[in-house]
Design an enzyme around this catalytic site. Structure first.
Site, PDB file in Angstrom:
ATOM      1  N   ARG A 103      15.038 -25.439   0.630  1.00 37.65           N
ATOM      2  CA  ARG A 103      14.948 -26.753   1.442  1.00 37.65           C
ATOM      3  C   ARG A 103      13.333 -26.888   2.051  1.00 37.65           C
ATOM      4  NH1 ARG A 103      19.123 -27.445   5.761  1.00 37.65           N
ATOM      5  NH2 ARG A 103      20.299 -26.566   4.179  1.00 37.65           N
ATOM      6  N   THR A 143      25.543 -31.267  -8.252  1.00 36.94           N
ATOM      7  CA  THR A 143      24.739 -31.663  -7.035  1.00 36.94           C
ATOM      8  C   THR A 143      23.386 -31.490  -6.853  1.00 36.94           C
ATOM      9  OG1 THR A 143      25.434 -29.292  -6.362  1.00 36.94           O
ATOM     10  CG2 THR A 143      26.323 -30.708  -5.213  1.00 36.94           C
ATOM     11  N   ARG A 200      22.078 -23.147   1.320  1.00 36.43           N
ATOM     12  CA  ARG A 200      22.825 -22.886   2.611  1.00 36.43           C
ATOM     13  C   ARG A 200      24.207 -23.975   2.641  1.00 36.43           C
ATOM     14  NH1 ARG A 200      18.943 -20.863   6.945  1.00 36.43           N
ATOM     15  NH2 ARG A 200      17.240 -20.121   5.722  1.00 36.43           N
ATOM     16  N   ASN A 201      24.221 -24.753   1.767  1.00 36.66           N
ATOM     17  CA  ASN A 201      25.556 -25.710   1.703  1.00 36.66           C
ATOM     18  C   ASN A 201      26.499 -24.861   0.687  1.00 36.66           C
ATOM     19  OD1 ASN A 201      25.033 -27.820   3.719  1.00 36.66           O
ATOM     20  ND2 ASN A 201      22.878 -28.033   2.179  1.00 36.66           N
ATOM     21  N   GLU A 257      21.534 -20.266 -14.933  1.00 39.70           N
ATOM     22  CA  GLU A 257      20.553 -21.218 -14.152  1.00 39.70           C
ATOM     23  C   GLU A 257      20.364 -22.409 -14.631  1.00 39.70           C
ATOM     24  OE1 GLU A 257      18.912 -21.758 -11.369  1.00 39.70           O
ATOM     25  OE2 GLU A 257      19.091 -20.204 -10.363  1.00 39.70           O
ATOM     26  N   ASP A 258      19.856 -23.498 -14.122  1.00 43.18           N
ATOM     27  CA  ASP A 258      19.302 -24.758 -14.609  1.00 43.18           C
ATOM     28  C   ASP A 258      18.154 -24.952 -14.146  1.00 43.18           C
ATOM     29  OD1 ASP A 258      19.935 -25.324 -11.894  1.00 43.18           O
ATOM     30  OD2 ASP A 258      20.096 -27.350 -12.366  1.00 43.18           O
ATOM     31  N   SER A 315      23.011 -18.705  -5.256  1.00 41.87           N
ATOM     32  CA  SER A 315      22.545 -20.039  -4.936  1.00 41.87           C
ATOM     33  C   SER A 315      21.535 -19.939  -3.981  1.00 41.87           C
ATOM     34  CB  SER A 315      23.741 -20.867  -4.720  1.00 41.87           C
ATOM     35  OG  SER A 315      22.912 -22.402  -4.088  1.00 41.87           O
ATOM     36  N   ALA A 316      20.118 -20.940  -4.148  1.00 45.56           N
ATOM     37  CA  ALA A 316      19.598 -21.033  -2.782  1.00 45.56           C
ATOM     38  C   ALA A 316      19.927 -22.052  -1.790  1.00 45.56           C
ATOM     39  CB  ALA A 316      18.216 -21.683  -3.579  1.00 45.56           C
ATOM     40  N   LYS A 318      14.062 -27.847  -8.249  1.00 43.84           N
ATOM     41  CA  LYS A 318      15.371 -27.158  -8.278  1.00 43.84           C
ATOM     42  C   LYS A 318      15.229 -25.600  -8.052  1.00 43.84           C
ATOM     43  CE  LYS A 318      16.788 -30.549 -12.036  1.00 43.84           C
ATOM     44  NZ  LYS A 318      17.212 -30.708 -13.315  1.00 43.84           N
ATOM     45  N   GLY A 319      16.304 -25.183  -7.511  1.00 39.71           N
ATOM     46  CA  GLY A 319      16.278 -23.937  -7.277  1.00 39.71           C
ATOM     47  C   GLY A 319      15.468 -23.336  -6.151  1.00 39.71           C
ATOM     48  N   ASP A 328      24.315 -19.803 -10.809  1.00 43.39           N
ATOM     49  CA  ASP A 328      23.622 -20.594  -9.792  1.00 43.39           C
ATOM     50  C   ASP A 328      24.639 -21.665  -9.582  1.00 43.39           C
ATOM     51  OD1 ASP A 328      21.341 -22.103  -8.660  1.00 43.39           O
ATOM     52  OD2 ASP A 328      21.592 -23.336 -10.447  1.00 43.39           O
ATOM     53  N   LEU A 329      24.452 -22.254  -8.511  1.00 40.47           N
ATOM     54  CA  LEU A 329      25.558 -23.391  -8.148  1.00 40.47           C
ATOM     55  C   LEU A 329      25.102 -24.834  -8.536  1.00 40.47           C
ATOM     56  CD1 LEU A 329      28.155 -24.050  -6.769  1.00 40.47           C
ATOM     57  CD2 LEU A 329      26.868 -24.419  -4.399  1.00 40.47           C
ATOM     58  N   ASP A 330      24.126 -25.307  -7.636  1.00 37.71           N
ATOM     59  CA  ASP A 330      23.559 -26.787  -7.959  1.00 37.71           C
ATOM     60  C   ASP A 330      23.209 -27.040  -9.425  1.00 37.71           C
ATOM     61  OD1 ASP A 330      24.154 -27.473  -5.412  1.00 37.71           O
ATOM     62  OD2 ASP A 330      22.265 -26.772  -4.563  1.00 37.71           O
ATOM     63  N   LYS A 384      14.024 -17.814  -4.808  1.00 41.91           N
ATOM     64  CA  LYS A 384      13.814 -18.072  -6.270  1.00 41.91           C
ATOM     65  C   LYS A 384      12.299 -18.614  -6.558  1.00 41.91           C
ATOM     66  CE  LYS A 384      18.729 -19.139  -7.216  1.00 41.91           C
ATOM     67  NZ  LYS A 384      19.399 -20.104  -7.551  1.00 41.91           N
TER      68      LYS A 384
HETATM   69  P1  B16 Z   1      20.120 -26.590   0.524  1.00 47.85           P
HETATM   70  P2  B16 Z   1      20.691 -23.439  -6.366  1.00 47.85           P
HETATM   71  C1  B16 Z   1      19.091 -25.107  -4.745  1.00 47.85           C
HETATM   72  O1  B16 Z   1      20.521 -24.676  -5.240  1.00 47.85           O
HETATM   73  C2  B16 Z   1      18.753 -26.223  -5.333  1.00 47.85           C
HETATM   74  O2  B16 Z   1      18.792 -26.476  -6.772  1.00 47.85           O
HETATM   75  C3  B16 Z   1      17.620 -26.875  -4.475  1.00 47.85           C
HETATM   76  O3  B16 Z   1      17.277 -28.217  -4.979  1.00 47.85           O
HETATM   77  C4  B16 Z   1      17.721 -26.848  -3.141  1.00 47.85           C
HETATM   78  O4  B16 Z   1      16.684 -27.291  -2.430  1.00 47.85           O
HETATM   79  C5  B16 Z   1      18.162 -25.588  -2.508  1.00 47.85           C
HETATM   80  O5  B16 Z   1      19.491 -25.104  -3.250  1.00 47.85           O
HETATM   81  C6  B16 Z   1      18.427 -25.345  -1.117  1.00 47.85           C
HETATM   82  O6  B16 Z   1      19.685 -26.246  -0.805  1.00 47.85           O
HETATM   83  O7  B16 Z   1      19.013 -27.443   1.011  1.00 47.85           O
HETATM   84  O8  B16 Z   1      21.473 -27.163   0.334  1.00 47.85           O
HETATM   85  O9  B16 Z   1      20.024 -25.277   1.366  1.00 47.85           O
HETATM   86  O10 B16 Z   1      20.310 -24.538  -7.624  1.00 47.85           O
HETATM   87  O11 B16 Z   1      19.871 -22.420  -6.350  1.00 47.85           O
HETATM   88  O12 B16 Z   1      22.209 -23.483  -6.286  1.00 47.85           O
HETATM   89 MG    MG Z   2      20.257 -24.992  -9.710  1.00 48.30          MG
END
Ligand code: B16
Ligand code: MG
Length: 243
Positions: free
Chosen positions: A67, A35, A137-138, A189-190, A134-135, A63-64, A27-29, A165
């Site tokens: 958006r 982040t 898009r950034n 994962e966190d 990761s979920a 988390k995960g 997982d990333l964030d 997820k």
């Molecule tokens: P974005 P992960 C997830 O990343 C975040 O945990 C979650 O808080 C966020 O809403 C989701 O990505 C979408 O992110 O708005 O940047 O597209 O934990 O799956 O790496």
């Molecule tokens: Mg995460």
């Protein structure tokens, strides 16, 4: 129903042959970099503008999660029920993302969480394939800022994933690309949603966090600095033998 408890990091190693998996999907964030905290700050600010308190407990559920789904969970926590037209939902999500991207614009390789670089090196040295599931898009932007864009064999494109997820699609997409089976993968994962997604993909789930939120993980460490290749592989090996 009684849940099996996760193996905690301090469980120690066991003699015997270690089964080596083929791939590790990160997982990333909240795993590679913090982040997750920036997502929280951006959602909390948007919530305050809407008169909705986004506290750390609600944040655990975000988390995960994608958006738009996160925004829906926040609106569901409003003191009075709110109905928001689709176009306004998109605007609110874009406002949150603008804040989030401004917060992450200054991250550098120094923001990679402790223990992650050595873990990536050790896994690579053991011949494992590495991916990001990761979920966000950034994710490509964050990886670029961290100078980790070249460190992974594959980065799941969150924009192409139909079911986020806790659905397993994100992790299965990575396994598919890497041409490995679920059982040959470890996911890290966190978030509770992420742990569920890994397990529904048939993979070994490593959690980073507390037993309060990540009780379902197969192996759990309190923070990334406790991630260690040999301990993870040992726990994976015991899991394979049990299953
Ligand atoms: P974005 P992960 C997830 O990343 C975040 O945990 C979650 O808080 C966020 O809403 C989701 O990505 C979408 O992110 O708005 O940047 O597209 O934990 O799956 O790496
Ligand atoms: Mg995460």
């Amino acid at each position: 129903m009684v849940q099996p408890e996760p193996e905690l990091a301090a469980a120690g190693s066991e003699s015997g042959l270690i089964t080596i998996p083929q791939a590790v999907i990160f997982d990333l964030d909240g795993v590679i970099t913090d982040t997750a905290e920036f997502h929280f700050l951006a959602w909390r600010q948007l919530g305050a503008e809407l008169g909705i308190e986004v506290d750390r407990m609600l944040n655990e559920q975000l988390k995960g999660v994608s958006r738009l789904q996160s925004l829906e969970l926040i609106l569901a926590a409003a003191p009075e029920p709110v109905i928001v037209p689709e176009a306004v939902l998109e605007q609110l999500a874009a406002r949150k993302n603008a804040r989030y991207t401004s917060l992450i614009s200054s991250i550098t390789p120094k923001d990679i969480l402790p223990g992650i670089c050595s873990l990536l090196d050790d896994l690579r040295a053991a011949g494992l394939k590495l991916a990001i599931g990761s979920a966000s898009r950034n994710a490509p932007f964050v990886l670029e800022r961290l100078e980790l864009a070249g460190a992974f064999d594959y980065v799941v494109d969150a924009g192409r994933i139909k079911r986020g997820k806790p659905d397993p699609e994100t992790f299965l997409d990575a396994a598919d690309y890497l041409k490995v089976s679920g059982r040959e993968c470890i996911g890290i994962e966190d978030s509770a949603a992420g742990i569920e997604a890994i397990q529904r993909a048939g993979m070994f789930a490593v959690g980073i966090g507390s037993t309060h939120t990540l009780m379902q993980a197969d192996y759990l460490v309190p923070s990334t600095q406790y991630l260690n290749r040999d301990d993870i592989l040992g726990a994976y090996s015991r899991w394979i033998r049990r299953s």
